[in-house]
Design a protein around this motif. Structure first.
Motif, PDB file in Angstrom:
ATOM      1  N   GLU A 158       0.817  -1.213   0.000  1.00 54.07           N
ATOM      2  CA  GLU A 158       0.000   0.000   0.000  1.00 54.07           C
ATOM      3  C   GLU A 158       0.849   1.260   0.000  1.00 54.07           C
ATOM      4  O   GLU A 158       0.441   2.287  -0.558  1.00 54.07           O
ATOM      5  CB  GLU A 158      -0.939   0.001   1.211  1.00 54.07           C
ATOM      6  CG  GLU A 158      -2.052   1.019   1.137  1.00 54.07           C
ATOM      7  CD  GLU A 158      -3.055   0.726   0.037  1.00 54.07           C
ATOM      8  OE1 GLU A 158      -3.917   1.598  -0.216  1.00 54.07           O
ATOM      9  OE2 GLU A 158      -3.007  -0.364  -0.570  1.00 54.07           O
ATOM     10  N   HIS A 159       2.005   1.204   0.605  1.00 53.80           N
ATOM     11  CA  HIS A 159       2.876   2.380   0.616  1.00 53.80           C
ATOM     12  C   HIS A 159       3.329   2.725  -0.800  1.00 53.80           C
ATOM     13  O   HIS A 159       3.447   3.906  -1.146  1.00 53.80           O
ATOM     14  CB  HIS A 159       4.091   2.106   1.508  1.00 53.80           C
ATOM     15  CG  HIS A 159       3.725   1.835   2.932  1.00 53.80           C
ATOM     16  ND1 HIS A 159       3.315   2.822   3.797  1.00 53.80           N
ATOM     17  CD2 HIS A 159       3.693   0.667   3.639  1.00 53.80           C
ATOM     18  CE1 HIS A 159       3.068   2.289   4.979  1.00 53.80           C
ATOM     19  NE2 HIS A 159       3.273   0.992   4.902  1.00 53.80           N
ATOM     20  N   VAL A 160       3.566   1.717  -1.602  1.00 54.62           N
ATOM     21  CA  VAL A 160       3.969   1.941  -2.985  1.00 54.62           C
ATOM     22  C   VAL A 160       2.779   2.478  -3.788  1.00 54.62           C
ATOM     23  O   VAL A 160       2.920   3.401  -4.594  1.00 54.62           O
ATOM     24  CB  VAL A 160       4.518   0.646  -3.604  1.00 54.62           C
ATOM     25  CG1 VAL A 160       5.014   0.901  -5.027  1.00 54.62           C
ATOM     26  CG2 VAL A 160       5.641   0.071  -2.743  1.00 54.62           C
ATOM     27  N   ARG A 161       1.602   1.905  -3.564  1.00 56.68           N
ATOM     28  CA  ARG A 161       0.404   2.370  -4.271  1.00 56.68           C
ATOM     29  C   ARG A 161       0.137   3.850  -3.981  1.00 56.68           C
ATOM     30  O   ARG A 161      -0.200   4.627  -4.884  1.00 56.68           O
ATOM     31  CB  ARG A 161      -0.813   1.548  -3.855  1.00 56.68           C
ATOM     32  CG  ARG A 161      -0.772   0.099  -4.285  1.00 56.68           C
ATOM     33  CD  ARG A 161      -2.089  -0.589  -3.987  1.00 56.68           C
ATOM     34  NE  ARG A 161      -1.976  -2.027  -4.184  1.00 56.68           N
ATOM     35  CZ  ARG A 161      -1.801  -2.920  -3.209  1.00 56.68           C
ATOM     36  NH1 ARG A 161      -1.738  -2.496  -1.948  1.00 56.68           N
ATOM     37  NH2 ARG A 161      -1.687  -4.207  -3.478  1.00 56.68           N
ATOM     38  N   LEU A 162       0.245   4.233  -2.720  1.00 59.85           N
ATOM     39  CA  LEU A 162      -0.030   5.625  -2.355  1.00 59.85           C
ATOM     40  C   LEU A 162       0.925   6.583  -3.063  1.00 59.85           C
ATOM     41  O   LEU A 162       0.523   7.678  -3.464  1.00 59.85           O
ATOM     42  CB  LEU A 162       0.065   5.805  -0.839  1.00 59.85           C
ATOM     43  CG  LEU A 162      -1.098   5.227  -0.033  1.00 59.85           C
ATOM     44  CD1 LEU A 162      -0.779   5.267   1.461  1.00 59.85           C
ATOM     45  CD2 LEU A 162      -2.402   5.966  -0.316  1.00 59.85           C
ATOM     46  N   ALA A 163       2.173   6.172  -3.228  1.00 60.14           N
ATOM     47  CA  ALA A 163       3.128   7.011  -3.948  1.00 60.14           C
ATOM     48  C   ALA A 163       2.707   7.185  -5.405  1.00 60.14           C
ATOM     49  O   ALA A 163       2.703   8.295  -5.949  1.00 60.14           O
ATOM     50  CB  ALA A 163       4.531   6.404  -3.862  1.00 60.14           C
ATOM     51  N   PHE A 164       2.328   6.094  -6.039  1.00 60.05           N
ATOM     52  CA  PHE A 164       1.863   6.172  -7.425  1.00 60.05           C
ATOM     53  C   PHE A 164       0.603   7.016  -7.540  1.00 60.05           C
ATOM     54  O   PHE A 164       0.460   7.831  -8.456  1.00 60.05           O
ATOM     55  CB  PHE A 164       1.587   4.771  -7.968  1.00 60.05           C
ATOM     56  CG  PHE A 164       2.809   3.952  -8.257  1.00 60.05           C
ATOM     57  CD1 PHE A 164       3.918   4.508  -8.878  1.00 60.05           C
ATOM     58  CD2 PHE A 164       2.850   2.603  -7.918  1.00 60.05           C
ATOM     59  CE1 PHE A 164       5.047   3.751  -9.151  1.00 60.05           C
ATOM     60  CE2 PHE A 164       3.967   1.831  -8.195  1.00 60.05           C
ATOM     61  CZ  PHE A 164       5.069   2.409  -8.810  1.00 60.05           C
ATOM     62  N   GLU A 165      -0.335   6.810  -6.629  1.00 62.56           N
ATOM     63  CA  GLU A 165      -1.608   7.520  -6.694  1.00 62.56           C
ATOM     64  C   GLU A 165      -1.420   9.014  -6.472  1.00 62.56           C
ATOM     65  O   GLU A 165      -2.009   9.834  -7.176  1.00 62.56           O
ATOM     66  CB  GLU A 165      -2.585   6.943  -5.665  1.00 62.56           C
ATOM     67  CG  GLU A 165      -3.007   5.503  -5.926  1.00 62.56           C
ATOM     68  CD  GLU A 165      -3.942   5.356  -7.111  1.00 62.56           C
ATOM     69  OE1 GLU A 165      -4.512   6.365  -7.558  1.00 62.56           O
ATOM     70  OE2 GLU A 165      -4.107   4.213  -7.587  1.00 62.56           O
ATOM     71  N   GLU A 166      -0.600   9.380  -5.503  1.00 63.05           N
ATOM     72  CA  GLU A 166      -0.337  10.797  -5.249  1.00 63.05           C
ATOM     73  C   GLU A 166       0.319  11.447  -6.456  1.00 63.05           C
ATOM     74  O   GLU A 166      -0.024  12.571  -6.840  1.00 63.05           O
ATOM     75  CB  GLU A 166       0.546  10.962  -4.014  1.00 63.05           C
ATOM     76  CG  GLU A 166       1.129  12.349  -3.812  1.00 63.05           C
ATOM     77  CD  GLU A 166       0.094  13.437  -3.569  1.00 63.05           C
ATOM     78  OE1 GLU A 166       0.416  14.622  -3.826  1.00 63.05           O
ATOM     79  OE2 GLU A 166      -1.034  13.120  -3.125  1.00 63.05           O
ATOM     80  N   ALA A 167       1.257  10.733  -7.074  1.00 67.88           N
ATOM     81  CA  ALA A 167       1.964  11.290  -8.228  1.00 67.88           C
ATOM     82  C   ALA A 167       1.128  11.281  -9.496  1.00 67.88           C
ATOM     83  O   ALA A 167       1.432  11.985 -10.453  1.00 67.88           O
ATOM     84  CB  ALA A 167       3.262  10.509  -8.455  1.00 67.88           C
TER      85      ALA A 167
END
Length: 284
Positions: free
Chosen positions: A36-45
């Motif tokens: 989820e930490h990786v997903r949040l980075a992608f989603e924010e960007a």
């Protein structure tokens, strides 16, 4: 320095032009987990990425990566991962949450844009601290003896561990991040994030860790929030949650529900520091 508008954070600035624009995240389906930490980075960007957890055959893709038969042979000098999350980007395959985030952050404009040449290491320290105290330790509360045993096999120990955690460890880590935010504001009033005036991946990691901890220990987190000693921290949490891309993601089907992952809700473990132990005796 003013915060970078969301519209200007959409395009990943890849340092190696030979790498493709699409990232592939390999993770277990059915739970947020460390992926989820990786997903949040992608989603924010706002960048495109493939999430194997959302497709058929997700388990098989994870197993293929962590299999003892995977020797990671090929033209690229990759090493086989021990466990997910795994990121594939071109010929590169890497694992470990903090390692993946350190790689992605400069490309997704989620690292500090200031003049500090050591900023990525400071951000990594913040992310690792959140992952230690608000992820790994929280997981250990429902599996204090070992992960191979079911919760029912270690319930008494889990209750004891959880009470100790919410009494001593949880306030310690929340207090630490409150202090970090206070230090940033003291340095410059424009600094409302963990490191400077712009959101970084460390802010996203802290948000997810606190969100998961709130799922497992809702009473304890509410008590600490209502106590007023961590106002900056919870304002920070709300600010991340309200960012347009993050808010849209949290409301979407891509955001998976908590289940049998790192953060698990058990009524017996939903304790606060002043619980008198009657619940534990009743369940024994």
């Amino acid at each position: 320095m003013a915060e970078v508008p969301a519209a200007k954070r959409q395009k990943a600035s890849t340092p190696d032009d030979s790498l493709p624009a699409t990232y592939k995240l390999i993770y277990w389906p059915g739970l947020p987990g460390r992926g989820e930490h990786v997903r949040l980075a992608f989603e924010e960007a706002g960048v495109a990425y493939e999430d194997t957890a959302m497709h058929e055959g997700a388990v098989q893709q994870v197993l293929a990566q962590i299999s003892t038969d995977n020797l990671a042979t090929g033209s690229a000098p990759n090493v086989p991962p021990l466990a997910p999350p795994v990121l594939q980007h071109g010929d590169l395959t890497i694992s470990q949450t903090s390692n993946i985030l350190m790689y992605l952050a400069p490309q997704l404009n989620l690292a500090s844009s200031g003049s500090d040449p050591h900023a990525i290491y400071r951000l990594n320290a913040l992310a690792l601290t959140a992952l230690d105290g608000l992820s790994n330790e929280v997981h250990d509360c429902h599996h204090p003896i070992c992960t191979a045993l079911y919760f029912a096999d270690q319930r008494t120990e889990a209750i004891r561990c959880s009470k100790q955690y919410v009494k001593e460890r949880l306030p310690k880590f929340l207090g630490y991040f409150e202090r970090v935010l206070m230090a940033q504001a003291a340095r410059d009033a424009a600094n409302k994030w963990l490191y400077g005036a712009e959101l970084t991946y460390a802010d996203l990691v802290l948000f997810q860790c606190l969100n998961g901890t709130s799922h497992q220990f809702p009473r304890a987190v509410k008590q600490l929030r209502d106590g007023g000693a961590h106002e900056r921290l919870f304002a920070h949490y709300d600010a991340v949650q309200q960012r347009p891309n993050i808010a849209a993601y949290l409301a979407s089907e891509r955001r998976q529900a908590y289940g049998e992952g790192i953060y698990r809700y058990y009524k017996e473990l939903d304790v606060v520091p002043d619980d008198d132990g009657e619940e534990e005796e009743k369940n024994n």
